[in-house]
Design a protein around this motif. Structure first.
Motif, PDB file in Angstrom:
ATOM      1  N   LEU A 139       0.781  -1.187  -0.061  1.00  0.00           N
ATOM      2  CA  LEU A 139      -0.117  -0.132   0.047  1.00  0.00           C
ATOM      3  C   LEU A 139       0.746   1.467   0.185  1.00  0.00           C
ATOM      4  CD1 LEU A 139      -2.750   1.138   0.275  1.00  0.00           C
ATOM      5  CD2 LEU A 139      -2.606   1.067   2.590  1.00  0.00           C
ATOM      6  N   GLU A 140       2.029   1.053   0.562  1.00  0.00           N
ATOM      7  CA  GLU A 140       2.922   2.366   0.751  1.00  0.00           C
ATOM      8  C   GLU A 140       3.505   2.864  -0.790  1.00  0.00           C
ATOM      9  OE1 GLU A 140       5.455  -1.184   1.300  1.00  0.00           O
ATOM     10  OE2 GLU A 140       3.594  -0.560   2.077  1.00  0.00           O
ATOM     11  N   ASP A 141       3.517   1.866  -1.720  1.00  0.00           N
ATOM     12  CA  ASP A 141       3.928   1.880  -3.069  1.00  0.00           C
ATOM     13  C   ASP A 141       2.761   2.771  -3.526  1.00  0.00           C
ATOM     14  OD1 ASP A 141       6.387   0.649  -3.169  1.00  0.00           O
ATOM     15  OD2 ASP A 141       5.304  -1.336  -2.554  1.00  0.00           O
ATOM     16  N   VAL A 148       8.729   0.164 -20.315  1.00  0.00           N
ATOM     17  CA  VAL A 148       7.606  -0.004 -19.368  1.00  0.00           C
ATOM     18  C   VAL A 148       6.466  -0.956 -19.619  1.00  0.00           C
ATOM     19  CG1 VAL A 148       5.681   1.510 -18.284  1.00  0.00           C
ATOM     20  CG2 VAL A 148       8.134   2.444 -18.518  1.00  0.00           C
ATOM     21  N   PRO A 149       6.403  -2.025 -19.218  1.00  0.00           N
ATOM     22  CA  PRO A 149       5.701  -3.226 -19.513  1.00  0.00           C
ATOM     23  C   PRO A 149       4.156  -2.551 -19.283  1.00  0.00           C
ATOM     24  CG  PRO A 149       7.407  -3.923 -17.958  1.00  0.00           C
ATOM     25  CD  PRO A 149       7.354  -2.406 -17.894  1.00  0.00           C
ATOM     26  N   ALA A 195       5.920  -3.364 -11.102  1.00  0.00           N
ATOM     27  CA  ALA A 195       5.793  -2.791  -9.849  1.00  0.00           C
ATOM     28  C   ALA A 195       5.226  -1.425 -10.047  1.00  0.00           C
ATOM     29  CB  ALA A 195       7.001  -3.040  -8.809  1.00  0.00           C
ATOM     30  N   GLY A 196       5.982  -0.630 -10.759  1.00  0.00           N
ATOM     31  CA  GLY A 196       5.453   0.942 -10.856  1.00  0.00           C
ATOM     32  C   GLY A 196       4.249   1.014 -11.606  1.00  0.00           C
ATOM     33  N   VAL A 197       4.018   0.069 -12.514  1.00  0.00           N
ATOM     34  CA  VAL A 197       2.378   0.372 -13.099  1.00  0.00           C
ATOM     35  C   VAL A 197       1.418  -0.209 -12.257  1.00  0.00           C
ATOM     36  CG1 VAL A 197       1.149  -0.973 -15.315  1.00  0.00           C
ATOM     37  CG2 VAL A 197       3.573  -0.056 -15.693  1.00  0.00           C
ATOM     38  N   GLY A 214      -2.346  -5.965 -14.246  1.00  0.00           N
ATOM     39  CA  GLY A 214      -1.878  -4.756 -13.715  1.00  0.00           C
ATOM     40  C   GLY A 214      -2.904  -3.796 -12.856  1.00  0.00           C
ATOM     41  N   LEU A 215      -3.909  -3.642 -13.530  1.00  0.00           N
ATOM     42  CA  LEU A 215      -5.095  -2.814 -13.041  1.00  0.00           C
ATOM     43  C   LEU A 215      -5.798  -3.562 -11.804  1.00  0.00           C
ATOM     44  CD1 LEU A 215      -7.287  -0.543 -13.135  1.00  0.00           C
ATOM     45  CD2 LEU A 215      -8.669  -1.609 -14.792  1.00  0.00           C
ATOM     46  N   ILE A 216      -6.329  -4.856 -12.033  1.00  0.00           N
ATOM     47  CA  ILE A 216      -7.072  -5.439 -11.058  1.00  0.00           C
ATOM     48  C   ILE A 216      -6.212  -5.519  -9.794  1.00  0.00           C
ATOM     49  CG2 ILE A 216      -6.809  -8.045 -11.697  1.00  0.00           C
ATOM     50  CD1 ILE A 216     -10.025  -7.981 -11.079  1.00  0.00           C
ATOM     51  N   GLY A 217      -4.842  -6.165  -9.907  1.00  0.00           N
ATOM     52  CA  GLY A 217      -3.808  -6.211  -9.161  1.00  0.00           C
ATOM     53  C   GLY A 217      -3.588  -4.933  -8.052  1.00  0.00           C
TER      54      GLY A 217
END
Length: 336
Positions: free
Chosen positions: A8-10, A147-148, A153-155, A184-187
């Motif tokens: 969550l901090e990310d 940028v995948p 992780a950033g995405v 990526g979205l749902i994660g």
């Protein structure tokens, strides 16, 4: 366990990084769906994001997280359309060269939208995997950064800012319906929503034609799935056999997956326009479509405030016109 490399901090750090660079989009009540479903239904309108989809969040956060030296040659990515558009926008804002690789299945309007933002376009093969091979070559042989579209992780953290906004707008949210593709979205959304409201459920919605994450979850490992033409074209493509993040996030955090027919997706697009006054592409309309089709997993059901995430609006407008004016599958043309 969920992927412990992203927390969550990310997501909160991503929000700080994105302040002033993206739109904080509205969450609005849907009287028509509330009446139909017998529970409060809200629509999270990331269709109103600057580039027309949620992808701007993750692409911008990931690009800004890279060291400047890594971007000397430029940035490259594979895309089914919306990620490429988002990355092209973010790269232009940062003054970085951008190459977007896509398959021949990507609709022409999405290709042209990316080109209009200054990115270089490369059409490779007929699948996201084919396009990714060209990205890998650019990274390996020409020194591009990448940028995948989802498994990064950033995405994921950038997309998770949507989860923060959903819980802030609907603090007692019980169910969130999220388009499901590479994860990526749902994660990111599920990570944020469940950290802030553990009792909330998150359900992924995809299409019957080539739903790679659903097939992988069923197999309990990433698998290859043939990419097929679909109204939900943004949900196409594989999740990667070497998936690092999103498969684990989806396997751990999701409360179910719904698969939709093409007719059901078309009905979602049509309802969004005629009843909600929103232009939504197929992938963005799947949450609405799942509610209209009464297709929620039996163990989930509707029991409280529900949010359907409308993830993008970048649909070919002639196709949109045919769907809205024609039959449920969008085949019948309407008068000029």
């Amino acid at each position: 366990m969920a992927d412990q490399s992203i927390g969550l901090e990310d997501v909160f750090r991503a929000r700080a990084r994105l302040t002033g660079r993206i739109a904080e989009t509205p969450t609005v009540a849907s009287p028509s769906l509330t009446e139909r479903c017998g529970a409060p239904v809200f629509l999270k309108l990331d269709t109103r994001q600057t580039t027309g989809s949620f992808k701007l969040r993750g692409a911008t956060n990931a690009l800004l997280s890279l060291p400047h030296s890594a971007l000397a040659t430029g940035v490259a990515a594979a895309s089914t359309g919306n990620h490429g558009r988002a990355l092209a926008h973010a790269a232009a804002q940062a003054g970085v060269r951008c190459v977007v690789c896509m398959s021949a299945l990507v609709p022409a309007n999405k290709v042209e939208g990316i080109r209009a933002l200054g990115a270089e376009i490369r059409i490779v093969g007929r699948s996201q995997d084919d396009a990714q091979e060209e990205v890998d070559r650019l990274v390996r042989e020409e020194g591009f950064a990448t940028v995948p579209p989802f498994d990064d992780a950033g995405v994921i953290a950038g997309q998770g800012t949507l989860g923060l906004e959903i819980v802030e707008a609907v603090p007692d949210v019980d169910l969130v319906l999220v388009p499901l593709s590479g994860g990526g979205l749902i994660g990111g959304v599920a990570l944020a929503v469940k950290a802030l409201r553990p009792q909330a459920r998150v359900v992924g919605v995809s299409m019957e034609r080539g739903a790679a994450m659903h097939a992988s979850l069923t197999a309990k490992k990433p698998v290859l799935v043939e990419e097929l033409e679909t109204l939900a074209d943004s949900l196409g493509g594989g999740i990667g056999l070497a998936n690092r993040h999103t498969f684990r996030l989806a396997a751990t955090l999701l409360d179910g997956v719904v698969l939709l027919t093409e007719a059901e997706i078309a009905a979602g697009i049509k309802h969004a326009y005629l009843r909600e006054q929103e232009i939504v592409e197929g992938a963005g309309a799947v949450g609405i479509a799942a509610l209209l089709a009464d297709k929620l997993p039996e163990k989930v059901g509707l029991r409280g405030p529900t949010v359907a995430l409308l993830s993008g609006r970048n649909i070919d407008m002639d196709l949109h016109r045919r769907i809205v004016c024609g039959d449920a599958t969008g085949v019948t043309a309407c008068p000029a």
